[in-house]
Write a protein that holds these residues in place. Structure first.
Motif, PDB file in Angstrom:
ATOM      1  N   LEU A   5       0.819  -1.208   0.000  1.00 20.02           N
ATOM      2  CA  LEU A   5       0.000   0.000   0.000  1.00 20.02           C
ATOM      3  C   LEU A   5       0.855   1.261   0.000  1.00 20.02           C
ATOM      4  O   LEU A   5       0.512   2.249  -0.656  1.00 20.02           O
ATOM      5  CB  LEU A   5      -0.943  -0.018   1.203  1.00 20.02           C
ATOM      6  CG  LEU A   5      -1.978  -1.149   1.187  1.00 20.02           C
ATOM      7  CD1 LEU A   5      -2.786  -1.147   2.470  1.00 20.02           C
ATOM      8  CD2 LEU A   5      -2.893  -1.042  -0.023  1.00 20.02           C
ATOM      9  N   ALA A  36       2.020   1.725  -3.466  1.00 15.81           N
ATOM     10  CA  ALA A  36       0.918   2.230  -4.288  1.00 15.81           C
ATOM     11  C   ALA A  36       0.750   3.739  -4.118  1.00 15.81           C
ATOM     12  O   ALA A  36       0.541   4.465  -5.102  1.00 15.81           O
ATOM     13  CB  ALA A  36      -0.375   1.505  -3.926  1.00 15.81           C
ATOM     14  N   THR A  86      -5.209   5.626  -5.992  1.00 15.74           N
ATOM     15  CA  THR A  86      -5.371   6.183  -4.661  1.00 15.74           C
ATOM     16  C   THR A  86      -6.726   5.808  -4.069  1.00 15.74           C
ATOM     17  O   THR A  86      -6.832   5.569  -2.857  1.00 15.74           O
ATOM     18  CB  THR A  86      -5.205   7.710  -4.675  1.00 15.74           C
ATOM     19  OG1 THR A  86      -4.029   8.058  -5.392  1.00 15.74           O
ATOM     20  CG2 THR A  86      -5.091   8.250  -3.273  1.00 15.74           C
ATOM     21  N   THR A 135      -6.325   2.323  -2.781  1.00 16.27           N
ATOM     22  CA  THR A 135      -5.447   2.276  -1.618  1.00 16.27           C
ATOM     23  C   THR A 135      -6.139   2.839  -0.386  1.00 16.27           C
ATOM     24  O   THR A 135      -6.019   2.291   0.719  1.00 16.27           O
ATOM     25  CB  THR A 135      -4.151   3.055  -1.896  1.00 16.27           C
ATOM     26  OG1 THR A 135      -3.543   2.537  -3.083  1.00 16.27           O
ATOM     27  CG2 THR A 135      -3.172   2.906  -0.740  1.00 16.27           C
ATOM     28  N   ARG A 177      -8.616   0.313   0.978  1.00 14.86           N
ATOM     29  CA  ARG A 177      -7.938  -0.781   1.683  1.00 14.86           C
ATOM     30  C   ARG A 177      -7.421  -0.326   3.046  1.00 14.86           C
ATOM     31  O   ARG A 177      -7.562  -1.034   4.059  1.00 14.86           O
ATOM     32  CB  ARG A 177      -6.787  -1.319   0.835  1.00 14.86           C
ATOM     33  CG  ARG A 177      -7.231  -2.034  -0.432  1.00 14.86           C
ATOM     34  CD  ARG A 177      -6.049  -2.539  -1.257  1.00 14.86           C
ATOM     35  NE  ARG A 177      -6.496  -3.077  -2.534  1.00 14.86           N
ATOM     36  CZ  ARG A 177      -6.976  -4.315  -2.691  1.00 14.86           C
ATOM     37  NH1 ARG A 177      -7.042  -5.139  -1.647  1.00 14.86           N
ATOM     38  NH2 ARG A 177      -7.358  -4.729  -3.874  1.00 14.86           N
ATOM     39  N   ARG A 178      -6.814   0.832   3.096  1.00 15.44           N
ATOM     40  CA  ARG A 178      -6.281   1.324   4.375  1.00 15.44           C
ATOM     41  C   ARG A 178      -7.409   1.584   5.365  1.00 15.44           C
ATOM     42  O   ARG A 178      -7.273   1.278   6.563  1.00 15.44           O
ATOM     43  CB  ARG A 178      -5.458   2.591   4.149  1.00 15.44           C
ATOM     44  CG  ARG A 178      -4.061   2.302   3.603  1.00 15.44           C
ATOM     45  CD  ARG A 178      -3.227   3.546   3.451  1.00 15.44           C
ATOM     46  NE  ARG A 178      -1.803   3.223   3.282  1.00 15.44           N
ATOM     47  CZ  ARG A 178      -0.850   4.117   3.066  1.00 15.44           C
ATOM     48  NH1 ARG A 178      -1.168   5.402   2.988  1.00 15.44           N
ATOM     49  NH2 ARG A 178       0.404   3.746   2.936  1.00 15.44           N
ATOM     50  N   ALA A 206      -3.513   8.861   2.591  1.00 12.00           N
ATOM     51  CA  ALA A 206      -4.122   8.443   1.330  1.00 12.00           C
ATOM     52  C   ALA A 206      -5.276   9.359   0.941  1.00 12.00           C
ATOM     53  O   ALA A 206      -5.477   9.654  -0.246  1.00 12.00           O
ATOM     54  CB  ALA A 206      -4.604   6.995   1.436  1.00 12.00           C
TER      55      ALA A 206
END
Length: 206
Positions: free
Chosen positions: A21, A24, A44, A47, A50-51, A65
């Protein structure tokens, strides 16, 4: 380079790995530098999702992010959407970090820029002024971040048709940048360009 590393990380560690990540995010930044904003936005967005799922909305990595996502939207001239994201991110940064944290000040500056480009000059200028005052108080007037925020404030003043003030602040910023960073530093060169623009606007007044 980062694109190759990202593929390797995904293969070795999986899509949700912290190093994957981070790579990315770095690749998205590279793409923005190349003005490949659609690709940066897609990467982005993924990402950030996901974060947030793994770490929560208020985790520093998620906030980082989120800042990148708004920058990608801004690069696509999607200013209203960028403003929505920057407002949310600034609110979260203030709650998590406090008003004077560097990430909070970045988010505040980004929101001020969005507001300016949406024609909300008074709101934008208020935020630019507050951000610059915090930079000066926390870091000192000669810190590179304070110099950058001074240039941003001068832009806000010019947008609000306070051109004399924009020129005065621009002159002070150029002088400080030359003394602290040198005439060839990118911040100094940008400050000179901004000052020239403000002066040109002022000179064009009837």
């Amino acid at each position: 380079m980062n694109a190759d590393i990202l593929q390797r990380c995904r293969k070795a560690f999986g899509d949700d790995d912290a190093d994957t990540l981070l790579t990315a995010i770095n690749l998205a930044s590279d793409l923005r530098e190349l003005h490949r904003f659609e690709e940066a936005l897609e990467l982005t967005t993924d990402t950030l999702a996901r974060r947030r799922r793994l770490l929560g909305d208020d985790h520093p990595d998620s906030l980082d992010a989120a800042i990148g996502l708004a920058l990608s939207l801004f690069g696509l001239d999607r200013f209203a959407e960028a403003r929505e994201h920057d407002e949310e991110t600034l609110h979260r940064c203030r709650r998590v970090y406090g008003d004077d944290h560097p990430s909070t000040l970045i988010a505040a500056n980004n929101l001020a820029r969005d507001l300016r480009l949406l024609g909300q000059f008074a709101e934008s200028l208020d935020l630019y002024e507050d951000t610059h005052a915090r930079h000066r108080r926390v870091l000192g007037a000669d810190h590179p971040a304070a110099l950058a925020s001074a240039s941003n404030l001068a832009i806000g003043l010019a947008a609000a048709d306070r051109l004399e003030e924009a020129v005065r602040l621009g002159e002070e910023t150029v002088e400080r940048s030359r003394r602290v960073l040198g005439a060839d530093h990118p911040y100094t060169r940008r400050s000179v360009q901004y000052l020239a623009g403000h002066q040109e606007q002022l000179d064009a007044r009837p």
